[in-house]
Motif scaffolding. Structure first.
Motif, PDB file in Angstrom:
ATOM      1  N   ILE A  81       0.485   7.248   0.943  1.00  0.00           N
ATOM      2  CA  ILE A  81       0.468   5.863   1.418  1.00  0.00           C
ATOM      3  C   ILE A  81       0.638   5.826   2.927  1.00  0.00           C
ATOM      4  N   TRP A  82       1.598   6.608   3.451  1.00  0.00           N
ATOM      5  CA  TRP A  82       1.836   6.630   4.894  1.00  0.00           C
ATOM      6  C   TRP A  82       0.592   7.114   5.637  1.00  0.00           C
ATOM      7  N   THR A  83      -0.006   8.202   5.166  1.00  0.00           N
ATOM      8  CA  THR A  83      -1.182   8.769   5.822  1.00  0.00           C
ATOM      9  C   THR A  83      -2.336   7.777   5.824  1.00  0.00           C
ATOM     10  N   THR A  84      -2.563   7.141   4.699  1.00  0.00           N
ATOM     11  CA  THR A  84      -3.641   6.150   4.622  1.00  0.00           C
ATOM     12  C   THR A  84      -3.357   4.984   5.554  1.00  0.00           C
ATOM     13  N   ARG A  85      -2.122   4.512   5.556  1.00  0.00           N
ATOM     14  CA  ARG A  85      -1.764   3.369   6.405  1.00  0.00           C
ATOM     15  C   ARG A  85      -1.980   3.698   7.878  1.00  0.00           C
ATOM     16  N   ILE A  86      -1.467   4.820   8.318  1.00  0.00           N
ATOM     17  CA  ILE A  86      -1.597   5.187   9.733  1.00  0.00           C
ATOM     18  C   ILE A  86      -3.064   5.453  10.085  1.00  0.00           C
ATOM     19  N   SER A  87      -3.817   6.038   9.166  1.00  0.00           N
ATOM     20  CA  SER A  87      -5.244   6.261   9.418  1.00  0.00           C
ATOM     21  C   SER A  87      -5.984   4.940   9.552  1.00  0.00           C
ATOM     22  N   ARG A  88      -5.571   3.947   8.772  1.00  0.00           N
ATOM     23  CA  ARG A  88      -6.200   2.623   8.876  1.00  0.00           C
ATOM     24  C   ARG A  88      -5.785   1.936  10.182  1.00  0.00           C
ATOM     25  N   VAL A  89      -4.557   2.171  10.615  1.00  0.00           N
ATOM     26  CA  VAL A  89      -4.125   1.655  11.921  1.00  0.00           C
ATOM     27  C   VAL A  89      -4.998   2.275  13.011  1.00  0.00           C
TER      28      VAL A  89
END
Length: 186
Positions: free
Chosen positions: A11-19
């Motif tokens: 979840i963290w990786t996806t969120r930061i990648s989307r940021v």
């Protein structure tokens, strides 16, 4: 329970990648707006020079630049970078909520974890995926054990992507001036 142990990192990786994807698209939109202004100004300057010097080759080049500029502007407006950036923002905001929810769950509450996992999959499905460079940027900007585990696998691709983007931007900026010089030399 073990199959969900990587969920917080996912979840963290996806969120930061989307940021990072949102930031990349906003920068891309700004760059293209600047390039449109730059090319428009150069086209006007070259048109004036062609008129003053009665230079047919330069005049032909300015016609080519004008038509190309029109096509590029129409194409880039169709890409809707800012709209896509807003979609990423909505998506990573929802992912942030999932991270908060996950932190409030007891480790033994498998049903709540499954619910969060399902919501996570739904969020992945509801938005277009970020590009690999956004993931590389996530790893590059991270620290500690997370970066240590992943950086060696993506370091080369990250620097290649950064270099390629800089080279492409430089070529786009230099192109009209190079065309002018070539037009004057020939």
């Amino acid at each position: 329970m073990d199959k969900y142990k990587d969920l917080p990192d996912q979840i963290w990786t996806t969120r930061i990648s989307r940021v990072n994807a949102e930031r990349r698209l906003i920068k891309k939109e700004s760059f293209f707006q600047g390039i449109n202004i730059y090319y428009s100004c150069l086209t006007i300057i070259f048109s004036i020079l062609a008129l003053i010097n009665k230079d047919d080759r330069l005049s032909l080049m300015t016609v080519f630049m004008t038509v190309s500029l029109l096509i590029v502007i129409l194409y880039l407006n169709g890409q809707k970078y800012l709209e896509h950036a807003r979609e990423y923002r909505r998506n990573y905001t929802e992912l942030q909520k999932l991270e908060f929810d996950l932190k409030c769950i007891d480790d033994g509450d498998i049903e709540s974890i499954k619910t969060i996992y399902t919501k996570y999959c739904d969020l992945l499905d509801s938005s277009s995926n970020h590009i690999s460079f956004d993931y590389y940027e996530t790893i590059h900007g991270s620290s500690g054990e997370y970066k240590k585990k992943r950086w060696k696998n993506v370091r080369g691709m990250y620097y290649w992507s950064v270099g390629w983007r800089l080279l492409l931007k430089g070529c786009v900026i230099i192109l009209p001036v190079a065309l002018y010089v070539i037009c004057e030399v020939l």
